[in-house]
Design a protein around this motif. Structure first.
Motif, mmCIF file in Angstrom:
data_model
loop_
_atom_site.group_PDB
_atom_site.id
_atom_site.type_symbol
_atom_site.label_atom_id
_atom_site.label_comp_id
_atom_site.label_asym_id
_atom_site.label_seq_id
_atom_site.Cartn_x
_atom_site.Cartn_y
_atom_site.Cartn_z
ATOM 1 N N TYR A 9 2.777 100.542 96.934
ATOM 2 C CA TYR A 9 2.569 101.838 96.198
ATOM 3 C C TYR A 9 4.321 102.259 95.341
ATOM 4 O O TYR A 9 4.116 102.502 94.441
ATOM 5 C CB TYR A 9 2.324 102.886 97.077
ATOM 6 C CG TYR A 9 2.223 104.157 96.715
ATOM 7 C CD1 TYR A 9 0.970 104.709 96.258
ATOM 8 C CD2 TYR A 9 3.309 105.000 96.326
ATOM 9 C CE1 TYR A 9 0.859 106.001 95.583
ATOM 10 C CE2 TYR A 9 3.223 106.303 95.705
ATOM 11 C CZ TYR A 9 2.081 106.772 95.413
ATOM 12 O OH TYR A 9 1.783 107.980 94.733
ATOM 13 N N ASN A 41 4.569 102.842 91.767
ATOM 14 C CA ASN A 41 4.755 104.463 91.275
ATOM 15 C C ASN A 41 6.092 105.006 91.389
ATOM 16 O O ASN A 41 6.028 106.189 90.811
ATOM 17 C CB ASN A 41 3.698 105.084 92.019
ATOM 18 C CG ASN A 41 2.227 104.616 92.012
ATOM 19 O OD1 ASN A 41 1.401 105.024 90.973
ATOM 20 N ND2 ASN A 41 1.820 103.891 92.900
ATOM 21 N N CYS A 42 6.920 104.350 92.215
ATOM 22 C CA CYS A 42 8.233 105.252 92.269
ATOM 23 C C CYS A 42 9.371 104.444 91.814
ATOM 24 O O CYS A 42 10.633 104.950 92.367
ATOM 25 C CB CYS A 42 8.224 105.625 93.596
ATOM 26 S SG CYS A 42 6.908 106.417 94.352
ATOM 27 N N ASN A 96 -5.373 109.506 98.613
ATOM 28 C CA ASN A 96 -4.408 109.557 97.613
ATOM 29 C C ASN A 96 -3.320 110.479 97.351
ATOM 30 O O ASN A 96 -2.208 109.956 97.315
ATOM 31 C CB ASN A 96 -5.543 109.730 96.455
ATOM 32 C CG ASN A 96 -6.306 108.503 96.241
ATOM 33 O OD1 ASN A 96 -6.276 107.381 97.070
ATOM 34 N ND2 ASN A 96 -7.544 108.367 95.412
ATOM 35 N N GLN A 114 -0.679 109.959 100.303
ATOM 36 C CA GLN A 114 0.342 108.940 100.144
ATOM 37 C C GLN A 114 1.313 109.411 99.287
ATOM 38 O O GLN A 114 2.600 109.153 99.333
ATOM 39 C CB GLN A 114 -0.528 107.715 99.678
ATOM 40 C CG GLN A 114 -1.399 107.226 100.891
ATOM 41 C CD GLN A 114 -2.098 105.990 100.262
ATOM 42 O OE1 GLN A 114 -1.522 104.929 100.419
ATOM 43 N NE2 GLN A 114 -3.349 106.153 99.989
ATOM 44 N N GLN A 115 1.041 109.904 98.002
ATOM 45 C CA GLN A 115 1.886 110.285 96.798
ATOM 46 C C GLN A 115 2.898 111.251 97.630
ATOM 47 O O GLN A 115 4.084 111.322 97.169
ATOM 48 C CB GLN A 115 0.933 110.990 95.858
ATOM 49 C CG GLN A 115 1.916 111.242 94.514
ATOM 50 C CD GLN A 115 1.052 111.957 93.643
ATOM 51 O OE1 GLN A 115 -0.097 112.232 93.609
ATOM 52 N NE2 GLN A 115 1.830 112.136 92.386
ATOM 53 N N GLU A 144 6.513 109.543 97.512
ATOM 54 C CA GLU A 144 7.478 110.124 96.478
ATOM 55 C C GLU A 144 8.381 110.985 97.255
ATOM 56 O O GLU A 144 9.900 110.962 96.595
ATOM 57 C CB GLU A 144 6.760 110.756 95.613
ATOM 58 C CG GLU A 144 5.770 109.647 94.742
ATOM 59 C CD GLU A 144 4.997 110.207 93.526
ATOM 60 O OE1 GLU A 144 5.526 111.353 93.208
ATOM 61 O OE2 GLU A 144 4.109 109.536 93.176
ATOM 62 N N ASN A 151 7.056 113.730 88.772
ATOM 63 C CA ASN A 151 6.141 112.705 88.626
ATOM 64 C C ASN A 151 4.739 113.740 88.599
ATOM 65 O O ASN A 151 3.765 113.141 87.773
ATOM 66 C CB ASN A 151 5.906 112.075 89.742
ATOM 67 C CG ASN A 151 6.551 110.681 89.704
ATOM 68 O OD1 ASN A 151 7.378 110.350 88.336
ATOM 69 N ND2 ASN A 151 6.431 109.658 90.496
#
Length: 616
Positions: free
Chosen positions: A96, A100-101, A562, A565-566, A570, A582
């Protein structure tokens, strides 16, 4: 370059995947080599036998030294997590993050998925010396083999003589006056007494230590058998009364032993011991070794590497104790209660993310110093994810801590992961209300004024049993302890209250797409009932969904939704401002915070934001 001093035997380091020097995030599995059981072989990983460990440390140090903004993110699993399960989660987090990060510049972050030797209650991964999986049957055998001598004696007397007494209570009316049946029954009593005790001693591996115990229990069995078989029916009332008293005593003695066996098989207390004596110590040693490697590799004197932690369940206990040990509580700044976030020679403490923390609720409402408070004073940001329906904490952890935590009331025995956003006006508010959309998102932002998190949180057992933190320990009492002996005018109370340093995400009603249900939004950590409080029937349904059907993971579901987790990843890798960027790039901070509130509102997450996150 000099070699790293001292043996490296506390951990092994394995890359999550192969990566190039230019990759922005490097990921490693770090496994403590401490055994699950004291008798198991310790996997030896030292300079002579496995130079890879030293080589990996140098790789990490070189990577961080060549970064403009170096940071380490360490994720720590919770109780009962197998090695394969921990690695699967860390691989998922790493995937992830890399998608994404990743920051724009290379050489920014090292991700460490740390595993301490937790024991799964049902089945463990292969362990030395047998290198075979340890099953529940093996664990039961170990439980009996390690049973102390006195408890074995109590179990033998209680179980064997209890069975004989219960049988005689039932069979006595049919035996009196029948000589053949009486002698056959007495012979059976003797056989059960002697060989039953032999079987228990064999199971507990105490045949040689207690060779006469079968004789003593045989005599006890014959005495009870003689009374039950040969005394006339005219004394039936006296005999039955005596036998009932004996049976109660035998049941109580066996019950105590079985309760201790159940506690052992749950592995909770054993894991807590491992977390403190293996997990904490080995993680501190890992950070010390990285510190030493960086010192040897650094190009300049002013390098500072940010340390961030993402802990789950009992892993939060590991994380906060590691931070406490790393912190120097005797320096001048710490004594003045304004310590720097610098620790050691190259590290500074960054972000602390606690997910379903298996830590005492008392840790955020202190009237005395505690390990979480000393850890938080040095962290830049702190976050907590909780769920009212967390069955692992509400059942297992709370039940076990009932016998170990020094509290006089139920509420003070709850765990930090049971903490939720206030839904009742006071202790005597028994409303059975339904929450609406306006009850979600950031709930302590009152017309631009951020209300103290301490006054917005509560512990709920039902709609009739709940208390706010301010009712358990009034905020005025906490403030008095904070300012005692200090000049009140120089202290910002919200900066030093432990509870007010956290931003809280209450995920009780969280509804989202998950890894297993990517097309249907479902309750992630509970059934998303949107009620003021869960009641007994709700917990029953949730237990069936969790334990029987496996539909909802009330304790670890945060790692599958979802949005959750973000938020977790993050915040850990990018921090609060990185998360906001983000969510809504190019907007001012107020608009970004509003976007965070709206996203959480859409997914039915309640947020209590720390004042310092808004007032930058």
């Amino acid at each position: 370059m000099t070699s790293i001093p001292s043996k490296i035997s506390e951990f092994e380091i394995v890359p999550i995947e192969e990566f190039s020097q230019e990759k922005a995030v490097w990921g490693y599995y770090v496994n403590s080599t401490a055994p699950i059981n004291a008798e198991d072989l310790v996997q030896k990983v030292n300079q002579k036998e496995n130079p890879l460990t030293q080589q990996r440390l140098r790789e990490i140090a070189d990577y961080l030294v060549n970064s403009e903004n170096p940071q380490i993110v360490i994720s720590v699993h919770g109780y009962g997590t197998r090695r394969s399960e921990a690695q699967k989660r860390y691989r998922k987090i790493y995937k992830y993050v890399t998608e994404n990060c990743e920051p724009e510049k290379p050489n920014e972050t090292v991700f460490i998925g740390y595993r301490w030797p937790a024991e799964n209650p049902t089945k463990d991964d292969p362990q030395p010396p047998s290198n075979k999986p340890t099953t529940i049957g093996d664990k039961l055998n170990y439980a009996f083999q390690s049973l102390p001598t006195l408890l074995t004696i109590v179990l033998s007397f209680g179980l064997i003589l209890g069975v004989i007494t219960a049988f005689l209570i039932i069979a006595r009316p049919f035996l009196v006056g029948h000589a053949t049946a009486q002698f056959i029954t007495l012979a059976l009593v003797a056989i059960v007494s002697f060989f039953g005790t032999k079987a228990i001693l064999k199971k507990t591996d105490l045949q040689d230590l207690l060779p006469r115990l079968p004789i003593y229990i045989l005599l006890g069995g014959l005495l009870i058998g003689g009374l039950g078989i040969f005394l006339p029916l005219q004394l039936n009332g006296i005999v039955n009364g005596l036998f009932v008293i004996l049976l109660i005593l035998f049941i109580l003695s066996v019950g105590i032993i079985l309760a201790l066996l159940a506690l052992r098989l749950s592995t909770y207390l054993r894991d807590r011991n491992r977390a403190m004596n293996y997990g904490v110590v080995d993680l501190v040693e890992l950070i010390r070794q990285i510190d030493q490697a960086v010192i040897e590799c650094r190009q300049s004197e002013d390098i500072r590497i940010k340390l961030n932690f993402l802990g789950h369940s009992m892993g939060c206990f590991v994380v906060t104790n590691v931070v406490r040990i790393l912190s120097d509580v005797f320096d001048t700044e710490s004594i003045n209660k304004q310590p720097s976030n610098y620790i050691g020679r190259v590290f500074s403490l960054g972000r602390l993310i606690l997910v379903a923390p298996d830590i005492s609720i008392d840790s955020i409402m202190p009237v005395r110093s505690n390990f979480l408070r000393s850890a938080l004073r040095r962290c830049e940001e702190a976050y907590l994810f909780s769920n009212e329906g967390d069955l692992a904490l509400r059942l297992a952890s709370t039940a076990v801590n009932y016998i170990s935590f020094p509290a006089r009331t139920r509420f003070r025995g709850y765990r930090l992961g049971n903490l939720t956003v206030q839904r009742f006006a006071d202790e005597y508010d028994y409303r059975n209300q339904r929450l609406t959309e306006k009850d979600y998102g950031i709930v302590n932002n009152k017309n631009g004024q951020i209300e103290s998190p301490y006054c917005c949180l509560e512990i709920r057992a039902s709609n009739r049993e709940h208390q706010q933190l301010d009712e358990l320990v009034p905020v005025g009492q906490v403030d008095k302890e904070i300012v005692k002996g200090s000049d009140v005018s120089t202290i910002n109370l919200q900066d030093v209250r432990v509870a007010d340093r956290f931003t809280y995400f209450d995920c009780t009603d969280y509804c989202d797409f998950t890894d297993s249900e990517p097309n249907i939004a479902t309750g992630v950590v509970s059934q998303s009932l949107k009620k003021s409080a869960l009641v007994v029937f709700d917990y029953l349904r949730l237990s069936i969904a969790y334990f029987v059907k496996g539909e909802i993971n009330t304790h670890g579901g945060f790692f599958y939704g979802n949005l959750s987790q973000q938020l977790m990843y993050e915040l850990a890798f990018l921090g609060f401002q990185g998360l906001l960027d983000n969510l809504k790039q190019g907007k001012n901070r107020d608009e970004q915070i509003q976007e965070l509130s709206q996203r959480c509102c859409e997914k039915y997450i309640q947020v209590v934001i720390a004042p310092e996150r808004v007032c930058v």
